[in-house]
Structures are given as C-alpha cells and as structure tokens.
Design an enzyme around this catalytic site. Structure first.
Site, mmCIF file in Angstrom:
data_model
loop_
_atom_site.group_PDB
_atom_site.id
_atom_site.type_symbol
_atom_site.label_atom_id
_atom_site.label_comp_id
_atom_site.label_asym_id
_atom_site.label_seq_id
_atom_site.Cartn_x
_atom_site.Cartn_y
_atom_site.Cartn_z
ATOM 1 C CB SER A 136 -18.991 0.901 -0.679
ATOM 2 O OG SER A 136 -19.179 -0.263 0.110
ATOM 3 C CE1 TYR A 149 -13.920 -0.326 -2.199
ATOM 4 C CE2 TYR A 149 -15.476 -0.726 -0.422
ATOM 5 C CZ TYR A 149 -15.208 -0.587 -1.772
ATOM 6 O OH TYR A 149 -16.228 -0.711 -2.682
#
Length: 256
Positions: A136, A149
C-alpha cells in the site's frame, strides 16, 4: 503446459480483479477467501472449472497448502498473489499493545504464509515462479490511526526484498505493488453511508491527492500484478511498484 495461480483475498476488490485478469489468459486460478459469501460468483463464472475457490484463512498453512494442491492439479503453479488484508484502525495510545501486535500479524501473516507456500512449491518443482505481494502507499506515507496496517505493509515490502535476494538464484521472482486509493466495494460502501455533501468533498480530496485526478480502478491494479507475474517481467524482482496515480510522489504546495 497449462499454468495455474493462487490469489489470496480473491473474492472481492483487487483480489477478484486479479483473478479475472489471470483467467483471461486461459489459465486456472484458485481464490482463497475468508468470507464464503465473497465467493458466491465462482460457481456461475463463465470460466467454469478454471476458477476454483478455497474458503479459509490465508494465514493458515493448511488452507494455503490446499490451494496449492488445487492449483497444481490443474497445471504448473506459476504465480502466487498475496492480497488478503484486514482493514481495522488502531492507535497505540488507546489500544492494548497485544491487540496492535495481533492486527499487524493479521495483515503480515497471510503474506508470509503465502510466500513460504509458493516458494516451497516452486523449489520442489524446480521450475521457478513469481510472487506478487499487495502492499500500500501507506507503507511509505502513513495515515494517522492506521499504525498496524502501515507497519504490516512496510514489513511486507521488506519481506519482498529479502525473498527476492534469497531465492532469485532459483529462478523465483518476488515483487510487490503498492496501490493508492482504489475504488473497491469497501470504498463504495463507505461512500454510500455519507451525505451527498460529504461524498463530493471526499471525491474532491481524492482527486487532489492523485496527480491523475482520481483513485484507481481495481482492474488497473490487477494489470500491474499480472505484468509482474508474466514472462514480460522476467528480469524484474525485489521491487515495489507504486500503482497510485502519482500519489506518493505528490508534494502539495502550501502556497498553491
């Protein structure tokens, strides 16, 4: 010889788009998905038995092995895509440390298990292969409240480099893609819960964050994944490819 692939988190979003892209090459794809409802499209898919489903946790080695067996029963296991992810915000000041660590593992462990399973199969077959991990933009540009995350995705990029170096001599390539914002079912559900004014504001902000003026479509991320799996990328390994419309290279001018 026929080829086969495994895609974790393959029921929805980027994962399903990757499955669809790979099926277009007349290969077999096994989708691992935790939520059975996310795989209700498999039985009626026009690709027939070239798309197969395994319900379970991608971090469970028995689930990963079952998917690898299914893939190898259809053709040479050529590629593995680690896409499974858990989206849950947490901050260290308000969340127990053990819970933060567990959330990091929820995103990192499926990638480690997937990489290990794929590499063992590639080594046993002696044919090489390719792994693509889905990272990401947050691995490099953190969003407040997303510590687990962000940490897991940064670790996945480190894992990508380490495995590329260790297993390159065996003909195994390991790369990653790092999407920015992507229009997935999750994103659309989020917008559906907002007022029209809030939706307009969010879309304007997303447009400003991406030099290309919009978030990605899932098919655009899938195209990058498919390229890294393909023979056209035969000399590419150890990279993290941003698929973010320029989001990570944008510096907004405070005077602009």
């Amino acid at each position: 010889m026929d080829r086969s692939y495994v895609v974790t988190g393959g029921g929805r979003g980027i994962g399903r788009a990757v499955v669809e892209r790979l099926l277009g090459g007349a290969d077999t794809v096994v989708a691992i998905e935790f939520d059975p409802a996310a795989l209700d499209w498999v039985d009626r898919h026009p690709a027939g038995d070239r798309v197969r489903a395994v319900v379970g946790d991608a971090a469970d080695e028995t689930v990963a092995e079952r998917a690898a067996d299914l893939a190898e029963s259809a053709g040479r296991l050529t590629g593995w895509v680690n896409n499974a992810a858990v989206f849950r915000d947490a901050s260290v000041h308000s969340t127990r440390t053990a819970e933060v660590v567990d959330l990091i593992g929820a995103n990192l462990n499926p990638a480690v298990v997937g990489c290990a399973t794929a590499i063992r199969r590639f080594l046993a077959a002696g044919t090489g292969g390719a792994v693509v991990n889905v990272s990401s933009h947050q691995a490099r540009r953190a969003v407040p409240g997303c510590t687990p995350y962000v940490t897991a995705k940064a670790a996945i990029e480190g894992l990508t480099r380490a495995l590329a170096v260790e297993y390159g001599p065996h003909g195994i390539r390991v790369n990653a893609v790092a999407p920015g914002s992507v229009v997935t079912e999750r994103h659309q559900r989020f917008l559906a819960g907002q007022s029209p004014e809030a939706v307009a504001r969010i879309e304007a902000e997303l447009s400003q964050l991406h030099p290309l003026g919009r978030p990605a479509r899932t098919a655009e991320v899938a195209a990058a994944v498919a390229h890294l799996l393909s023979d056209d990328a035969s000399f590419i390994t150890g990279v993290t490819l941003p698929v973010d419309g320029g989001r990570t290279v944008l510096a907004l001018d405070p005077e602009g």
